[in-house]
Design an enzyme around this catalytic site. Structure first.
Site: not given
Ligand code: GLN
Length: 239
Positions: A95, A129, A194
């Site tokens: 990520c 998101r 993740h």
């Molecule tokens: N800040 C980045 C995004 O929102 C990475 C987020 C994350 O590592 N979960 O895409």
């Protein structure tokens, strides 16, 4: 990996890139190496310490926008990761870690932030998101079974010519472009999966170990990991 020392696993920036539990990936690599009689040594490198360029496998996790920007800045200034990649070290980045390996990514206001340029890709901020389960079929040349993971990101990633998509998305968002998830080039691989990505995908853990030791690995009993994988796959794509 040199033959007379343990496999060196380097966890990059526990103080900045450990928001989402990705550090567990180091434990999976240690354990799966140990089951094959491969000794390992894990080094945690904080962002005020130099990145050891003699590492064999480097792991980077996810992080929030500001720590991600700081991590990119410090890694660029340090140069150790780029040096390690130059001599063929393995990198597994999740990520925020994945995005910062590219040429640029979107900061907290969507402003472009310079990345390390170790993968030919660019990330910006998406409209929505992406949060939830992801399933994908991995590029056939990697010989890794269907992946199952969890994603949580705002970023959308566009792949350039010199990088290959890691997997084709069957469910979820992934890169948010081209129907793909993640990317790789040589031994550098990035993903949006993740947390326990390597727990849920032991085949992916073994790919990283294979790259690092430069040979095939003995098979091990994966019945427990297999049960977890089946449960997650069936939850998303019922047979
Ligand atoms: N800040 C980045 C995004 O929102 C990475 C987020 C994350 O590592 N979960 O895409």
């Amino acid at each position: 990996m040199s033959s007379n020392r343990p496999l060196k696993i380097v966890w990059i920036y526990p103080d900045l890139l450990s928001t989402y539990g990705d550090q567990g990936n180091t434990i999976v690599l240690e354990r799966r190496a140990a089951l094959r009689g491969i000794p390992t040594e894990t080094v945690n490198v904080r962002s005020d310490q130099p990145v050891p360029a003699d590492g064999d496998i480097f792991l980077l996790g996810g992080g929030e926008d500001r720590p991600q920007i700081l991590a990119a800045h410090r890694l660029r200034r340090d140069g150790g990761l780029a040096q390690a990649v130059g001599r063929g070290a393995v990198v597994f980045a999740v990520c925020a870690g994945y995005q910062l390996l590219g040429h640029e990514f979107g900061g907290e206001e969507g402003q472009p932030v310079q990345g390390l340029g170790l993968l030919d890709l660019r990330s910006g901020r998406g409209e929505r998101r992406a949060v939830g389960e992801i399933v994908g079929d991995v590029s056939s040349e990697l010989n890794v079974p269907r992946i199952t993971g969890f994603e949580n990101h705002q970023g959308v990633t566009q792949l350039g010519q010199n990088v290959k998509p890691f997997a084709k998305v069957l469910s979820g968002v992934g890169n948010g472009t081209g129907g793909f998830e993640g990317a790789y080039n040589g031994h550098v691989l990035g993903t949006y999966m993740h947390g326990p990505a390597l727990v849920r995908n032991p085949g992916l853990a073994d790919l990283l170990l294979r790259w690092a030791v430069g040979q095939e690995l003995q098979p091990i009993d994966d019945s427990w990991a297999g049960r977890l994988r089946e449960e997650r796959l069936n939850a998303v794509l019922p047979a």
